[in-house]
Design an enzyme around this catalytic site. Structure first.
Site, PDB file in Angstrom:
ATOM      1  N   GLU A  36       4.423  -0.767   1.640  1.00 42.86           N
ATOM      2  CA  GLU A  36       4.566  -1.065   0.208  1.00 42.86           C
ATOM      3  C   GLU A  36       4.520  -2.561  -0.095  1.00 42.86           C
ATOM      4  O   GLU A  36       4.572  -2.960  -1.251  1.00 42.86           O
ATOM      5  CB  GLU A  36       5.881  -0.503  -0.367  1.00 42.86           C
ATOM      6  CG  GLU A  36       6.071   0.985  -0.211  1.00 42.86           C
ATOM      7  CD  GLU A  36       7.422   1.468  -0.752  1.00 42.86           C
ATOM      8  OE1 GLU A  36       8.146   0.663  -1.380  1.00 42.86           O
ATOM      9  OE2 GLU A  36       7.753   2.635  -0.541  1.00 42.86           O
ATOM     10  N   GLU A  84       0.828  -1.195   0.000  1.00 45.73           N
ATOM     11  CA  GLU A  84       0.000   0.000   0.000  1.00 45.73           C
ATOM     12  C   GLU A  84       0.866   1.250   0.000  1.00 45.73           C
ATOM     13  O   GLU A  84       2.046   1.224   0.341  1.00 45.73           O
ATOM     14  CB  GLU A  84      -0.929   0.031   1.218  1.00 45.73           C
ATOM     15  CG  GLU A  84      -0.352  -0.527   2.515  1.00 45.73           C
ATOM     16  CD  GLU A  84       0.865   0.179   3.049  1.00 45.73           C
ATOM     17  OE1 GLU A  84       0.885   1.432   3.007  1.00 45.73           O
ATOM     18  OE2 GLU A  84       1.787  -0.504   3.510  1.00 45.73           O
TER      19      GLU A  84
END
Length: 350
Positions: free
Chosen positions: A316, A173
Site C-alpha cells: 500500500e 499498490e
C-alpha cells in the site's frame, strides 16, 4: 513505448550542489559525521532536487490497484474480490495507508488501473487498462500495448500530482496475487532460484509456499520472458499496478522529485523503471526492508540501503509513508541547525 521514451528526460544529479551541502553540514554545531546516514540523506536530496535547502513536503501518495489472473492457481491466502473491497476501504479512509498518509499530511490518490470489477465511487480515479491480468501460468498476462498503456497511466497520474505541488512521491499498490507476480519478475531479471524469492505474501501457510514456487517456476518456463526487456516481462508475467508505479517513478525522476520506494511490489516496479531508464534509480530512496525474501534481491539490484527495518510486509506504500519523517528530519537539519560560526560555538579545529 518509443513515444513515451522520447518524452522522458531524467536529469543527472547535481554533484556540485551535493558537495556544497556536504561542506555546509560539516560546519553545523555537531561532531563531524555524528548524524550518520541522516547527513548523507540530506546530501542526496540536495543532489536530486538541485537545491541546497530542499523541500520534501508536501508528500504525495498514489496507490495503484489491479487484479492478477494468477490467483486462479490458488497462490494467495485471499480471494481476488478482496482487491476491490480494499479499494473501497481506501476510499472510506480505513486502511493503513490512509492513517499513515494523514499522519504525514500527504495527499492520497487511489487509481483503478486494472481491478477485475467496476467500482462506482466518485473519489476513485478510473484509469482501467483492462479487467485484471490473464493467468500467466496459462497465457501472457497482457499485451505489450497494454503494458505500455499502464506505464503511461502511471506517468500521467504522477505528473498531475507533481503539477499540484508534491515534493516527494510515495507509490503504493493493492492487488491480490501481486507477490506472485513480483516474485516471477524478480526471478526473470535476477536469474536467481525461485526458492530465494518467494515468501508468504498475504499470509499463505508455509506448506503452500512450495506450491507457489512450483507455479512460478512452471509459468516462467512457459512464458520465457526476456530478462533485459521490461515490456516483454510486463506483458508476459507482469501486473498493471506494477507498470503504473514504474511509470510514476519515471515521471518523478524527470521532475527531480525524490521517490520513496516501499516494499517488495514497489521495488519490483522500481526495477522495471530502471530497465526503462537507468538514471531513475538516482532519485530513489528505499523506505524500508520488507520481510518478503525477494525484497533483499531487489534492493541489491537497485543498489539501495533501506532506511527502516520494521518487519513489515503490507504494501500500500505503508512502509514508505512511515519512513517519510526521516526525510523531513534530514532537510530540517540543514535548514534549521546553526553553524559553529553563527552560534559562536568553538569548533574542534579551533
Amino acid at each position: 513505448m518509443e513515444n513515451l521514451l522520447r518524452t522522458i528526460h531524467i536529469p543527472k544529479l547535481d554533484e556540485r550542489i551535493g558537495a556544497h551541502v556536504q561542506q555546509y553540514i560539516n560546519s553545523l554545531t555537531k561532531p563531524l559525521g555524528s548524524l550518520g546516514r541522516l547527513e548523507g540523506l540530506a546530501v542526496e536530496l540536495a543532489k536530486m532536487t538541485g537545491d541546497p535547502f530542499p523541500d520534501v513536503s508536501p508528500p504525495g501518495v498514489i496507490v495503484f490497484a489491479a487484479d492478477h489472473g494468477i490467483t486462479d492457481e490458488g497462490v494467495s491466502a485471499y480471494p481476488q474480490e478482496v482487491t476491490g473491497q480494499m479499494v473501497r476501504n481506501f476510499l472510506n479512509g480505513g486502511a493503513a495507508i490512509n492513517v499513515f498518509s494523514k499522519s504525514i499530511n500527504a495527499s492520497l490518490y487511489i487509481v483503478d488501473i486494472g481491478v477485475a470489477s467496476d467500482i462506482d465511487e466518485e473519489e476513485l480515479i478510473k484509469k482501467k487498462v483492462r479487467y485484471g491480468t490473464a493467468n500467466f501460468h496459462k497465457e501472457n498476462a497482457m499485451s505489450p500495448d497494454e503494458a505500455v498503456k499502464a506505464i503511461e497511466v502511471g506517468y500521467e497520474q504522477a505528473q498531475k500530482m507533481i503539477n499540484e505541488g508534491v515534493k516527494c512521491l510515495i507509490l503504493g499498490e493493492m492487488g491480490i496475487g501481486n507477490t506472485t507476480t513480483s516474485s516471477a519478475i524478480a526471478a526473470a531479471v535476477s536469474e536467481q532460484d525461485i526458492q530465494k524469492l518467494v515468501g508468504t505474501g498475504t499470509g499463505i501457510e508455509k506448506d503452500k509456499i512450495q506450491y507457489k514456487q512450483q507455479i512460478i517456476k512452471s509459468a516462467l518456463e512457459k512464458r520465457n520472458p526476456r530478462a533485459d526487456d521490461p515490456i516483454d516481462i510486463l506483458s508476459k508475467i507482469g501486473g498493471l499496478e506494477i507498470a503504473g508505479m514504474a511509470g510514476a517513478m519515471l515521471a518523478a525522476a524527470s521532475n527531480r522529485i525524490p521517490i520513496l520506494v516501499d516494499g517488495f511490489i514497489s521495488a519490483t516496479a522500481a526495477l522495471i523503471a530502471k530497465m526503462i531508464s537507468s538514471q531513475v534509480v538516482d532519485y530513489m530512496i528505499m523506505g524500508h526492508r520488507s520481510v518478503e525474501p525477494g525484497h533483499d534481491v531487489l534492493i541489491q539490484l537497485l543498489g539501495k540501503k533501506p532506511l527502516l527495518d520494521l518487519e513489515m510486509r503490507l504494501g500500500e506504500g505503508s512502509g514508505a509513508a512511515v519512513s517519510f519523517p526521516i526525510l523531513q528530519s534530514a532537510v530540517l537539519m540543514v535548514k534549521e541547525m546553526a553553524t559553529f560560526e553563527t552560534a559562536q560555538v568553538s569548533n574542534k579545529e579551533q
